[in-house]
Motif scaffolding. Structure first.
Motif, mmCIF file in Angstrom:
data_model
loop_
_atom_site.group_PDB
_atom_site.id
_atom_site.type_symbol
_atom_site.label_atom_id
_atom_site.label_comp_id
_atom_site.label_asym_id
_atom_site.label_seq_id
_atom_site.Cartn_x
_atom_site.Cartn_y
_atom_site.Cartn_z
ATOM 1 N N ASP A 62 -25.175 66.444 73.695
ATOM 2 C CA ASP A 62 -26.204 65.473 74.090
ATOM 3 C C ASP A 62 -25.909 64.106 73.499
ATOM 4 O O ASP A 62 -26.058 63.073 74.158
ATOM 5 N N PHE A 63 -25.496 64.116 72.225
ATOM 6 C CA PHE A 63 -25.207 62.842 71.552
ATOM 7 C C PHE A 63 -24.026 62.137 72.213
ATOM 8 O O PHE A 63 -24.055 60.918 72.413
ATOM 9 N N GLU A 64 -23.016 62.918 72.568
ATOM 10 C CA GLU A 64 -21.838 62.341 73.240
ATOM 11 C C GLU A 64 -22.241 61.698 74.567
ATOM 12 O O GLU A 64 -21.738 60.643 74.942
ATOM 13 N N LYS A 65 -23.183 62.341 75.272
ATOM 14 C CA LYS A 65 -23.630 61.831 76.576
ATOM 15 C C LYS A 65 -24.306 60.475 76.397
ATOM 16 O O LYS A 65 -24.088 59.549 77.168
ATOM 17 N N ASP A 66 -25.124 60.371 75.338
ATOM 18 C CA ASP A 66 -25.833 59.112 75.078
ATOM 19 C C ASP A 66 -24.926 58.036 74.503
ATOM 20 O O ASP A 66 -25.295 56.864 74.486
ATOM 21 N N HIS A 67 -23.807 58.424 73.939
ATOM 22 C CA HIS A 67 -22.900 57.445 73.332
ATOM 23 C C HIS A 67 -21.508 57.570 73.949
ATOM 24 O O HIS A 67 -20.631 58.194 73.355
ATOM 25 N N PRO A 68 -21.329 56.992 75.122
ATOM 26 C CA PRO A 68 -20.026 57.125 75.786
ATOM 27 C C PRO A 68 -18.921 56.598 74.878
ATOM 28 O O PRO A 68 -19.117 55.602 74.180
ATOM 29 N N GLY A 69 -17.808 57.262 74.897
ATOM 30 C CA GLY A 69 -16.695 56.823 74.056
ATOM 31 C C GLY A 69 -16.690 57.478 72.703
ATOM 32 O O GLY A 69 -15.739 57.343 71.944
ATOM 33 N N ALA A 332 -16.893 56.671 56.887
ATOM 34 C CA ALA A 332 -17.170 57.123 58.256
ATOM 35 C C ALA A 332 -17.589 55.931 59.107
ATOM 36 O O ALA A 332 -18.108 54.950 58.586
ATOM 37 N N PRO A 333 -17.362 55.986 60.433
ATOM 38 C CA PRO A 333 -17.790 54.890 61.301
ATOM 39 C C PRO A 333 -19.314 54.804 61.392
ATOM 40 O O PRO A 333 -20.006 55.781 61.091
ATOM 41 N N ASP A 334 -19.827 53.662 61.812
ATOM 42 C CA ASP A 334 -21.278 53.471 61.877
ATOM 43 C C ASP A 334 -21.957 54.475 62.800
ATOM 44 O O ASP A 334 -23.097 54.873 62.572
ATOM 45 N N VAL A 335 -21.225 54.879 63.832
ATOM 46 C CA VAL A 335 -21.837 55.798 64.794
ATOM 47 C C VAL A 335 -22.175 57.145 64.121
ATOM 48 O O VAL A 335 -23.072 57.861 64.550
ATOM 49 N N ALA A 336 -21.483 57.453 62.998
ATOM 50 C CA ALA A 336 -21.788 58.684 62.267
ATOM 51 C C ALA A 336 -23.186 58.610 61.661
ATOM 52 O O ALA A 336 -23.911 59.611 61.594
ATOM 53 N N VAL A 337 -23.584 57.418 61.208
ATOM 54 C CA VAL A 337 -24.935 57.247 60.671
ATOM 55 C C VAL A 337 -25.949 57.466 61.786
ATOM 56 O O VAL A 337 -26.974 58.126 61.599
ATOM 57 N N GLU A 338 -25.627 56.921 62.953
ATOM 58 C CA GLU A 338 -26.519 57.130 64.105
ATOM 59 C C GLU A 338 -26.657 58.613 64.415
ATOM 60 O O GLU A 338 -27.747 59.101 64.718
ATOM 61 N N PHE A 339 -25.543 59.331 64.321
ATOM 62 C CA PHE A 339 -25.568 60.769 64.604
ATOM 63 C C PHE A 339 -26.441 61.491 63.577
ATOM 64 O O PHE A 339 -27.254 62.345 63.931
ATOM 65 N N ALA A 340 -26.283 61.133 62.296
ATOM 66 C CA ALA A 340 -27.097 61.769 61.257
ATOM 67 C C ALA A 340 -28.569 61.522 61.522
ATOM 68 O O ALA A 340 -29.408 62.419 61.370
ATOM 69 N N GLN A 341 -28.904 60.296 61.966
ATOM 70 C CA GLN A 341 -30.302 59.991 62.281
ATOM 71 C C GLN A 341 -30.781 60.790 63.486
ATOM 72 O O GLN A 341 -31.905 61.264 63.520
ATOM 73 N N TYR A 342 -29.881 60.946 64.470
ATOM 74 C CA TYR A 342 -30.223 61.719 65.657
ATOM 75 C C TYR A 342 -30.567 63.164 65.274
ATOM 76 O O TYR A 342 -31.476 63.775 65.839
ATOM 77 N N LEU A 343 -29.847 63.676 64.269
ATOM 78 C CA LEU A 343 -30.106 65.059 63.832
ATOM 79 C C LEU A 343 -31.506 65.205 63.224
ATOM 80 O O LEU A 343 -32.046 66.303 63.141
ATOM 81 N N LEU A 344 -32.083 64.082 62.776
ATOM 82 C CA LEU A 344 -33.418 64.121 62.182
ATOM 83 C C LEU A 344 -34.490 63.673 63.169
ATOM 84 O O LEU A 344 -35.664 63.544 62.810
ATOM 85 N N SER A 345 -34.086 63.401 64.421
ATOM 86 C CA SER A 345 -35.051 62.902 65.399
ATOM 87 C C SER A 345 -36.074 63.976 65.735
ATOM 88 O O SER A 345 -35.843 65.168 65.506
#
Lengths: 432, 323
Positions: A62-69, A332-345
């Motif tokens: 799901d995260f990959e779908k929302d963050h192309p690339g 880690a790249p910034d997108v990793a922080v976004e992913f960690a936040q997504y895990l807490l959504s």
């Protein structure tokens, strides 16, 4: 013949060279990749079976779908394997981008070694949402990991054995607990099991007595000043001596394992050989794994919090526990922080709760927990004025290990309450 | 591997001796030999360095630092780790436990192993089967044997407690492994069960080397079975027994797996060995410096005892061999 050997030797040298070169470029390559905003992030977790694994694969997709690339490389492994691999990864400087932390002294050590990214700024919103659970994952006011499952330790008990012994209400004070022990013994039932062979399950009794006997700021001050001379620590040990004097535990508890096999502390509770055990939120899952029908104690599973102690200085209703958090590695790249936040959504935590994968920390997910005894535990956790992190995690492996060893000695009748405090004091001084 | 190296080196030396008078070409030959030696020795040497020398050096280096297992090793503390290991009661007790195991293993397994080997050396029905049965525990993986014994020795629910109860006896209240006073002896019994097979097999092999003529001569002189064993068999088995004693001693000093599984070093540190101490300090408490220091101390103790054993006990055999 000699030619062949020379070739073999040459090949070996070449391979060695290649291996060394591979290592060098590997870590450098990782660094370069990491500085990009998109790209590949690596995620290690320990939900390596069944529904949990499927769910996390779905979350990554799901995260990959929302963050192309962006590609999320998921590695699901058994818990112990994960810890070993993490240690090795930290040593080689090749840590995954998003991984589990358990807070306390261990996290502080990792921060000191420069392994973790400060999430206070980039994940400010999530840190706010998790407010109550953050302290164990902060160092000097900065947040380094986002707790996604926090549980509290309490007594898991067998409802039908309690009934058999004529116990109608769960105990709320230590004296009531001792009455329960007496009644169970009178009915010919072993009151409790404890995996003192692994030390930490025994140490939980001492930790809880500290949470009850010591005011919260006393413990904080003791840790900060490396001074455990406050009498409340000895009192905690004296309460433990009182508990031990009632002889509540299974035979041979000094070498009993906590969770492995039918003769472990959890196995004894799951098979109805003992009436209760002090353990964390993982207990129903562990018991299910230890019974043939996969049900554990099933309908008979009950839970009550650690009783209060007369004249205690600790906050009424305070609980002891801990849990797991997502940390992001320093480079880690910034997108990793976004992913960690997504895990807490809200969304991901609700799914996490529905599958009983743990006790969610995002308040919107609390209602989604389906298991009745876990829901009961969650209620206690959410109404607790404070949750003290497991003391061994809080103090770090070095001091925590010395403390657990000393408490295990007290269980064996080979150490006094003062000895335990002295052991903690000298280990803490050595750790300075 | 070493054999090949030595032989090729000998051959090379012989060849060079032939060529020496030839002068210049001889010098080229010397270089050739050296290259040849280097070629053959390098793989073995590389393995030795990678898996023995480097780890030992790393352990020594680790023992001089305070290090938690990650990040750079920068906190140099000199010999402080050694002081804290050698003044730690748990470690000194562990050394004592190791020595008890060393002595206990030899005192228990030597007479038992000898007796069983002498019995099994007689021609009888089912000899092969009996030998196999005795040897099976040794072949079994130590971890598996440990888990099996751990379950057998469970108090209340274990087989041994149940059998004792069946004949009206009671094991210790907390079980054999859970009572600090009995735990080490229980471990020793399990170790004896596990390693007796090795002693028996070695002794049996040694017995094959005793010449039949001696027995015949003794019989002609009218010696009894006991006299034959005491005057002929046991003295001639000496070298085998001394070699076995060496193996047993080194194994006991490095004892880890069985203790780790049966008791984890507990209860109340009653069964800690040097190896369980250092693993506990290293992997559980992340005091890698202290673990390093303990491992160096273990290495030194094992080395000193091994050299002493070589000098005072095994040297007799090599002298006899020389004669």
């Amino acid at each position: 013949m000699r030619g062949a050997t020379a070739v073999a030797l040459g090949t070996t040298v070449a391979l060695l060279g290649a291996a060394c070169a591979g290592q060098g470029t590997g870590s450098q390559g990782g660094g370069d990749e990491s500085s990009a905003d998109t790209g590949t992030i690596t995620w290690w977790h320990n939900s390596n079976t069944g529904e949990g694994k499927e769910y996390y694969d779905q979350v990554a997709a799901d995260f990959e779908k929302d963050h192309p690339g962006t590609t999320v490389e998921v590695s699901a492994m058994a818990h112990e394997d994960m810890l070993t691999k993490l240690d090795a990864a930290f040593q080689s400087g090749d840590a995954p981008d998003v991984f589990m932390e358990r807070g306390g002294g261990e996290l502080a050590d990792h921060v000191e070694a420069g392994l973790l990214k400060d999430l206070s700024e980039p994940a400010a919103d999530t840190v706010d949402t998790l407010g109550a659970y953050m302290p164990g994952f902060q160092v000097d006011g900065a947040s380094y990991a986002l707790p996604f499952s926090i549980g509290v330790v309490g007594f898991w008990y067998n409802k039908s054995l309690f009934e058999e012994a004529g116990i109608t209400e769960t105990p709320t004070t230590m004296d009531e607990l001792y009455d329960v022990v007496d009644k169970l013994k009178a009915a010919g039932i072993t009151p409790a099991s404890v995996g003192a062979g692994d030390k930490w399950p025994a140490a939980h009794y001492w930790y809880y007595n500290v949470v009850r006997q010591c005011a919260a700021d006393t413990l904080d001050a003791a840790i900060a000043d490396v001074d455990y001379s406050d009498p409340c620590f000895v009192k905690a040990g004296e309460t433990l001596d009182d508990t031990l004097a009632t002889e509540p535990f299974n035979k041979g508890f000094l070498t009993t394992a906590s969770q492995t096999g039918p003769t472990s502390a959890s196995g004894l509770l799951a098979s109805g050989k003992v009436a209760m055990e002090l353990a964390g939120h993982w207990e129903p899952g562990v018991m299910q794994g230890l019974t043939e029908d996969g049900e554990g104690l099933g309908e008979d599973t009950g839970w009550f919090p650690y009783p209060s102690i007369d004249g205690q200085q600790g906050t009424e209703g305070a609980q002891m526990g801990g849990g797991d958090a997502w940390a992001v590695s320093q480079d880690a790249p910034d997108v990793a922080v976004e992913f960690a936040q997504y895990l807490l959504s809200d969304e991901v935590q609700q799914g996490f709760a529905e599958r009983d994968m743990g006790l969610p920390t995002n308040p919107t997910a609390s209602a989604s927990v389906s298991d009745p005894s876990l829901a009961e535990l969650l209620e206690v956790r959410d109404s607790a004025p404070e949750i003290q992190l497991y003391l061994d995690t809080l103090l770090g492996a070095s001091v925590g290990g010395a403390m657990n060893d000393a408490i295990a000695l007290q269980f064996a009748g080979k150490a006094t309450p003062q000895d335990v405090v002295d052991a903690v004091q000298s280990a803490a001084e050595a750790d300075q | 591997m070493t054999d090949t190296v030595v032989r090729s080196a000998d051959r090379a030396r012989a060849r060079s001796a032939d060529r020496r008078p030839e002068g210049r070409r001889g010098r080229a030959g010397v270089w050739r030999q050296r290259a040849e030696i280097a070629l053959f020795v390098t793989p073995a040497l590389a393995l030795l360095v990678a898996f023995i020398v480097v780890p030992i050096a790393t352990a020594v280096q680790m023992s001089l630092y305070r290090w938690k297992g990650f990040g750079p090793m920068v906190d140099f503390v000199g010999l402080r780790n050694y002081v804290s290991v050698l003044t730690n009661e748990v470690f000194t007790d562990a050394v004592v436990h190791n020595l008890i195991i060393v002595a206990g293993s030899i005192l228990l397994q030597l007479p038992l192993g000898l007796a069983i080997a002498l019995l099994l050396n007689r021609k009888m029905w089912g000899q092969g089967l009996l030998r196999t049965i005795i040897f099976v525990p040794y072949v079994l993986a130590e971890v598996i044997a440990g888990v099996v014994w751990f379950q057998l020795l469970q108090p209340q629910y274990g087989v041994i407690d149940t059998m004792l109860a069946g004949v009206g006896l009671h094991g210790p209240e907390q079980g054999f492994l859970g009572t600090p006073e009995y735990a080490l002896w229980t471990v020793l019994v399990v170790l004896t069960w596990k390693y007796l097979g090795l002693a028996v097999i070695l002794f049996l092999a040694g017995l094959q080397g005793v010449p039949d003529e001696l027995y015949e001569a003794a019989q002609l002189d009218g010696a009894t079975w006991w006299q034959v064993q005491r005057r002929i068999t046991i003295p001639l088995l000496g070298p085998t027994m001394r070699t076995w004693g060496f193996l047993s001693m080194i194994g006991s000093l490095q004892l880890f797996d069985m203790v780790w599984i049966l008791t984890g070093g507990g209860p109340a540190n009653a069964t800690t060995t040097m190896a369980t101490f250092l693993v506990n300090e290293g992997t559980k408490r992340q005091n890698f410096g202290i673990a390093g220091a303990a491992s160096v101390v273990l290495f030194v103790i094992a080395l000193v005892l091994a050299l002493a054993y070589q000098k005072f006990i095994l040297s007799r055999d090599s002298k006899e061999g020389g004669r």
